[in-house]
Design a protein around this motif. Structure first.
Motif, PDB file in Angstrom:
ATOM      1  N   THR A 142      68.899 -28.353 111.138  1.00  0.00           N
ATOM      2  CA  THR A 142      68.790 -27.753 110.026  1.00  0.00           C
ATOM      3  C   THR A 142      67.476 -28.132 108.627  1.00  0.00           C
ATOM      4  N   GLY A 143      67.615 -29.041 108.424  1.00  0.00           N
ATOM      5  CA  GLY A 143      66.222 -29.676 107.874  1.00  0.00           C
ATOM      6  C   GLY A 143      64.397 -29.246 108.072  1.00  0.00           C
ATOM      7  N   THR A 144      63.912 -29.563 109.627  1.00  0.00           N
ATOM      8  CA  THR A 144      63.067 -29.841 109.904  1.00  0.00           C
ATOM      9  C   THR A 144      62.349 -28.361 109.329  1.00  0.00           C
ATOM     10  N   ASP A 164      72.150 -21.030 112.143  1.00  0.00           N
ATOM     11  CA  ASP A 164      73.699 -21.185 111.078  1.00  0.00           C
ATOM     12  C   ASP A 164      73.328 -20.954 109.701  1.00  0.00           C
ATOM     13  N   ARG A 165      74.096 -20.790 108.588  1.00  0.00           N
ATOM     14  CA  ARG A 165      74.168 -20.484 107.850  1.00  0.00           C
ATOM     15  C   ARG A 165      73.313 -21.209 106.754  1.00  0.00           C
ATOM     16  N   ALA A 166      73.606 -22.935 106.617  1.00  0.00           N
ATOM     17  CA  ALA A 166      73.313 -23.640 106.867  1.00  0.00           C
ATOM     18  C   ALA A 166      72.048 -23.434 106.409  1.00  0.00           C
ATOM     19  N   GLY A 167      70.950 -22.829 107.357  1.00  0.00           N
ATOM     20  CA  GLY A 167      69.704 -23.384 107.877  1.00  0.00           C
ATOM     21  C   GLY A 167      68.851 -22.219 106.808  1.00  0.00           C
ATOM     22  N   TRP A 168      69.699 -21.198 106.704  1.00  0.00           N
ATOM     23  CA  TRP A 168      69.031 -19.882 106.380  1.00  0.00           C
ATOM     24  C   TRP A 168      69.318 -20.487 104.527  1.00  0.00           C
ATOM     25  N   GLN A 169      70.861 -21.182 104.612  1.00  0.00           N
ATOM     26  CA  GLN A 169      70.563 -21.509 103.088  1.00  0.00           C
ATOM     27  C   GLN A 169      69.683 -22.197 101.920  1.00  0.00           C
ATOM     28  N   ALA A 170      69.163 -23.686 103.191  1.00  0.00           N
ATOM     29  CA  ALA A 170      67.817 -24.602 102.917  1.00  0.00           C
ATOM     30  C   ALA A 170      67.181 -24.079 102.831  1.00  0.00           C
ATOM     31  N   ILE A 171      66.578 -22.479 103.808  1.00  0.00           N
ATOM     32  CA  ILE A 171      65.385 -22.124 102.602  1.00  0.00           C
ATOM     33  C   ILE A 171      65.528 -21.152 102.359  1.00  0.00           C
ATOM     34  N   GLN A 172      66.655 -20.230 101.886  1.00  0.00           N
ATOM     35  CA  GLN A 172      66.013 -19.333 100.009  1.00  0.00           C
ATOM     36  C   GLN A 172      65.514 -20.584  98.795  1.00  0.00           C
ATOM     37  N   ARG A 187      70.082 -10.929 121.810  1.00  0.00           N
ATOM     38  CA  ARG A 187      70.212 -11.808 120.542  1.00  0.00           C
ATOM     39  C   ARG A 187      69.321 -11.820 119.703  1.00  0.00           C
ATOM     40  N   LEU A 188      68.392 -11.070 119.804  1.00  0.00           N
ATOM     41  CA  LEU A 188      67.518 -10.773 118.416  1.00  0.00           C
ATOM     42  C   LEU A 188      68.685  -9.864 117.077  1.00  0.00           C
ATOM     43  N   ALA A 189      69.548  -9.001 118.106  1.00  0.00           N
ATOM     44  CA  ALA A 189      70.190  -8.559 116.472  1.00  0.00           C
ATOM     45  C   ALA A 189      71.594  -8.662 116.320  1.00  0.00           C
ATOM     46  N   ASP A 190      71.568 -10.717 117.013  1.00  0.00           N
ATOM     47  CA  ASP A 190      72.417 -11.112 116.609  1.00  0.00           C
ATOM     48  C   ASP A 190      71.895 -12.231 116.101  1.00  0.00           C
ATOM     49  N   SER A 191      70.467 -11.956 115.073  1.00  0.00           N
ATOM     50  CA  SER A 191      69.733 -13.764 114.411  1.00  0.00           C
ATOM     51  C   SER A 191      69.715 -12.694 113.273  1.00  0.00           C
ATOM     52  N   PHE A 192      69.712 -10.956 113.670  1.00  0.00           N
ATOM     53  CA  PHE A 192      69.697 -10.147 112.217  1.00  0.00           C
ATOM     54  C   PHE A 192      71.039 -10.360 111.628  1.00  0.00           C
ATOM     55  N   ARG A 193      71.561 -10.496 112.835  1.00  0.00           N
ATOM     56  CA  ARG A 193      73.507 -10.030 111.490  1.00  0.00           C
ATOM     57  C   ARG A 193      73.204 -11.248 110.907  1.00  0.00           C
ATOM     58  N   LEU A 194      73.062 -12.391 110.876  1.00  0.00           N
ATOM     59  CA  LEU A 194      73.376 -13.512 110.427  1.00  0.00           C
ATOM     60  C   LEU A 194      71.985 -13.523 109.320  1.00  0.00           C
ATOM     61  N   ALA A 195      70.930 -13.100 109.135  1.00  0.00           N
ATOM     62  CA  ALA A 195      69.860 -13.413 108.333  1.00  0.00           C
ATOM     63  C   ALA A 195      70.140 -12.235 107.380  1.00  0.00           C
TER      64      ALA A 195
END
Length: 637
Positions: free
Chosen positions: A514-516, A541-549, A573-581
């Motif tokens: 998550t922190g990389t 995961d959401r934690a990764g996006w939250q850290a970037i945001q 699989r890309l559509a799945d990642s869109f739903r999170l992003a």
């Protein structure tokens, strides 16, 4: 009654061609930068950048320079409904240079130009009715048709109780005084001009000018005497006297016995680089306060700060600050008198005045080179096939995007040159790679002379750079990559191109958590590198996006955002990642390539599909991703 505009400006609009070599004669200039010019156009842009609703009434030619003025005005938020296209005349041009701190040569090319042909019928009464104020300039009273047009607009403003602001804007050569080579001259006494201006002053609520301009308006080279005469003919007007580095003095009543006894606004101690356009920026800042009914001391402070910022930069209209930039300067000041070298202010200036409006980008990426070369070489085919396929990819992108405003492409200039040429004017966002494929440490395809490379790229091309970077890279490798990225960032800022930085940490073979990626991004910001866009692998995961945001919000709140890369993943699989992003505002779209073109490219090379079928297959894959993104955004709205 609805107020649509804070200010409508009327008069000159031109294209300024600014010599890029500082300290030389115009005769010796080797290259020029192109900007919007003309006092009313500059003020319309300056006030729009400061958050006012501005509009311009002028004429431009029916040619590329006229279209450039229209488009740049629109980019800066100026209403262009009052810009008339003149099919018979060319847009005015001005050639300018910076000789030294005291000499700024310029030549006006205004023989029968478009804006000098303005007529009263060009003024839309509804624009004046719906504005808080009308700004007119002294120059646009210098010919009979211009005098009639400006007075007509002023009469409309009076009829509707609108404020009238006069910028004296005295250029002797534009009143027919002096020859073509006297464009730099700011003052020549002329009783006829003084009498003409004094016939205008009684109708004005605000009169703005330098000491020389007050001299011509008052008919005296003694500043106090000139002020008394201006007050005699304009008893109710607020008089704003611009005094350069000394700031300004405002007079809202009787003229005192000393100029210093007016309402004084102190100047800012900065190094003068270029005085051209500083007065227009000054007036823009003044109007930001005046038209919001703020105290005159605040109006003067805004005005002086805007003038100080602009006088330290190259160009007129493009140097004007945004409201965020002006606020930061007033709040925090600067660590240097050479404001153009203040990295914080320059980043604010860049990021709040970009050419393209903010918004998501959903891009089809076919800038790949090494992968496509391998596919072609493995079949014993000529590399020219790659260029042809990239044109098909562009056709697919256009077919899929249709009327959408958020479509885009990533395409290279080595194999995709024809696609790049054809993409111009289609409305697509265009990104273009600069890195040498596969190079670790980072290297550039056109060599290290990035200035020469980017000088050939259209300004609408966003520079994309892929770097394989992990926080735990060998220190020597990390230092070299950082040096190259700083070199690229500096080149992009100087050339005026946006930068998209693509980071692939997983390519190092080291573990990614998550922190990389946030660690890599933070290091960029620590170095002073502020990419306009990031292109990143999707966090798990959401934690990764939250850290970037949170990182982007704290380090660069004006960043365009993050685009997701595809890494040849299946569309589901890309559509799945869109739903999170899509649930995180920092994510502003995607730039996906092989997931769209990979199989169609192989089928096309092997003859299983023709051009039309390849286009159709890619277009449908791209559409599927567009629909998936729209669904994801809709679900999280």
């Amino acid at each position: 009654m609805t107020i649509r505009f804070d200010v409508v400006t009327l008069g000159r609009s031109s294209v300024d061609l600014y010599g890029e070599q500082v300290g030389g004669r115009l005769e010796d200039m080797g290259s020029f930068a192109k900007y919007v010019g003309g006092c009313p156009a500059n003020i319309a842009i300056g006030t729009a950048r400061l958050g006012l609703r501005s509009a311009l009434i002028t004429r431009v030619g029916d040619e590329a320079m006229g279209r450039f003025i229209r488009e740049q005005l629109a980019r800066d938020g100026v209403d262009t409904s009052g810009v008339v296209t003149d099919p018979e005349r060319l847009t005015a041009l001005v050639i300018l240079g910076i000789r030294d701190q005291h000499s700024f040569p310029l030549i006006f090319y205004r023989e029968d130009c478009a804006d000098a042909a303005l007529q009263p019928d060009d003024v839309d009464p509804a624009m004046i009715r719906d504005a808080r104020a009308l700004l007119v300039t002294g120059t646009h009273f210098s010919r009979p048709n211009l005098d009639a047009t400006s007075r007509h607009a002023m009469a409309l403003a009076k009829e509707h109780g609108r404020r009238i602001v006069l910028d004296i804007d005295y250029r002797p050569v534009l009143w027919g005084i002096g020859g073509h080579d006297s464009g730099e001259e700011r003052f020549v006494a002329a009783d006829s001009v003084s009498a003409h201006l004094q016939s205008i002053l009684p109708e004005c609520d605000v009169v703005v000018g330098t000491e020389e301009e007050i001299h011509i308006a008052g008919g005296s080279t003694d500043t106090l005497s000139a002020l008394w005469q201006v007050r005699a003919v304009a008893p109710q007007a607020l008089i704003v006297l611009k005094r350069g580095p000394m700031g300004c003095v405002l007079f809202d009543g009787p003229i005192p016995a000393s100029v210093e006894d007016g309402i004084t606004g102190q100047g800012f101690p900065i190094e003068v680089f270029n005085v051209l356009g500083a007065g227009d920026s000054f007036l823009s800042g003044f109007l930001r306060g005046y038209l919001r009914d703020q105290p005159l001391a605040d109006c003067a402070r805004f005005a002086n700060a805007c003038g100080a910022i602009t006088v330290s930069r190259h160009g007129c209209a493009p140097s004007g600050p945004s409201w965020a930039e002006l606020s930061a300067f007033l709040r925090e000041g600067s660590t240097t008198k050479r404001l153009r070298e203040d990295a914080r202010l320059e980043q604010l200036h860049w990021s709040t005045n970009r050419r393209r409006p903010a918004g998501q980008v959903l891009a089809f990426a076919f800038d790949h080179r090494a992968q496509l070369e391998a596919e072609v070489a493995g079949r014993g085919m000529a590399a020219e096939r790659i260029g042809r396929f990239k044109e098909l990819a562009l056709d697919a992108a256009l077919a899929a995007v249709g009327a959408r405003a958020d479509g885009g492409i990533l395409v290279d200039g080595r194999f995709g040159q024809e696609a790049l040429f054809r993409a111009v004017g289609t409305g697509l966002w265009i990104g273009r790679p600069i890195e040498l494929p596969g190079a670790v440490p980072l290297a550039f395809e056109g060599g290290d002379d990035l200035g020469s490379t980017l000088k050939e790229w259209p300004l609408d091309h966003c520079v994309k750079c892929l770097v394989r970077w992990h926080p735990n890279d060998d220190p020597a490798l990390a230092a070299e990559q950082e040096r190259r990225l700083l070199q690229l960032f500096t080149a992009c800022r100087k050339s005026g191109h946006e930068l998209l930085l693509e980071v692939i940490a997983s390519a190092s073979g080291r573990p990614v958590d998550t922190g990389t990626v946030p660690a890599v991004m933070a290091r960029c910001y620590d170095l002073g590198i502020h990419p306009d866009w990031w292109k990143l692998e999707a966090p798990a995961d959401r934690a990764g996006w939250q850290a970037i945001q949170e990182l982007v919000a704290s380090r660069d709140r004006f960043c365009r955002g993050v685009l997701l890369l595809g890494l040849d993943q299946p569309l589901d699989r890309l559509a799945d990642s869109f739903r999170l992003a899509a649930g995180f505002p920092v994510c502003q779209g995607f730039a996906v390539g092989r997931s769209i073109f990979g199989q169609p490219f192989r089928d096309w090379l092997d003859g299983r599909v023709d051009d039309a079928a390849a286009i159709s297959a890619m277009a449908e894959r791209y559409r599927e991703l567009l629909r998936a993104w729209d669904r994801a955004r809709g679900e999280t709205a």
